[in-house]
Design a protein around this motif. Structure first.
Motif, mmCIF file in Angstrom:
data_model
loop_
_atom_site.group_PDB
_atom_site.id
_atom_site.type_symbol
_atom_site.label_atom_id
_atom_site.label_comp_id
_atom_site.label_asym_id
_atom_site.label_seq_id
_atom_site.Cartn_x
_atom_site.Cartn_y
_atom_site.Cartn_z
ATOM 1 N N ARG A 71 0.928 -1.233 0.008
ATOM 2 C CA ARG A 71 -0.016 0.065 0.175
ATOM 3 C C ARG A 71 0.902 1.100 -0.080
ATOM 4 N N ARG A 122 -2.887 -5.720 1.084
ATOM 5 C CA ARG A 122 -4.161 -6.451 0.986
ATOM 6 C C ARG A 122 -3.862 -7.904 0.872
ATOM 7 N N GLU A 167 -9.780 -5.375 5.305
ATOM 8 C CA GLU A 167 -9.799 -4.059 4.434
ATOM 9 C C GLU A 167 -10.190 -2.852 5.492
#
Length: 189
Positions: free
Chosen positions: A37, A68, A82
């Motif tokens: 990320r 993720r 998430e």
């Protein structure tokens, strides 16, 4: 078979620092960093902890904030929460616990399922239905060990954390008892 008869692999050194464990995983899976990320995610860990009745180890929290869900070698799915969808992770845990109780459970193992004290708490599975779990014993989640239930019938423990287990399994330094060798290709899920 009793819990003390299940095999245990112990790492040379248990990695307790979440950043060090993640660095070891990224070294074992070079393609993983492409999925990182841009900024660490802000997950509602209170929702997860309330739903599980327990906190999670720092290494998995560190991993989930940076990545993720992903699959390794088109074999092993690592399911991570998430932001805003933490309840989906909890539902996945409940579903896997039901499958374990209905189709996999061997009462003679001397193990129990979460939420029983010390119970098995799932965190991943393979495309061949192998289950990857924590045995939730110890004073805190940092003491938990990994337990593997292979579809071929092998049950065993790994005396380290989840991220270190992944690093050693994917890096080929762990003996993959009852599991196939794994291709280190990483794909997002």
């Amino acid at each position: 078979m009793k819990d003390d008869l299940i095999g245990t692999q112990t790492p040379k050194r248990r990695i307790t620092d979440p950043a060090e464990a993640l660095a070891a995983l990224e070294l074992a899976l070079p393609g993983l960093t492409a999925l990182r990320r841009p900024e660490p995610a802000e997950l509602d860990w209170a929702v997860v902890e309330e739903g599980l009745g327990s906190g999670l180890p720092a290494d998995v929290r560190h991993l989930a904030e940076r990545y993720r869900s992903f699959a390794v070698g088109d074999f092993l799915l690592v399911a991570l929460p998430e932001p805003g969808e933490e309840h989906h992770m909890l539902q996945g845990v409940r579903d896997t616990l039901e499958v374990l109780a209905d189709a996999w459970w061997e009462p003679g193992l001397g193990l129990s399922l979460h939420p029983a004290p010390g119970g098995l708490l799932p965190w991943g599975e393979s495309n061949e239905s192998d289950k990857f779990m924590w045995t939730t014993t110890g004073d805190s989640p940092e003491d938990w060990v990994v337990t593997v239930a292979s579809r071929s019938g092998g049950w065993w423990h790994y005396g380290g954390g989840m991220v270190q287990f992944l690093a050693e399994y994917c890096g080929g330094t762990l003996e993959p008892w009852a599991l196939p060798p794994i291709d280190p290709e990483v794909t997002p899920c």
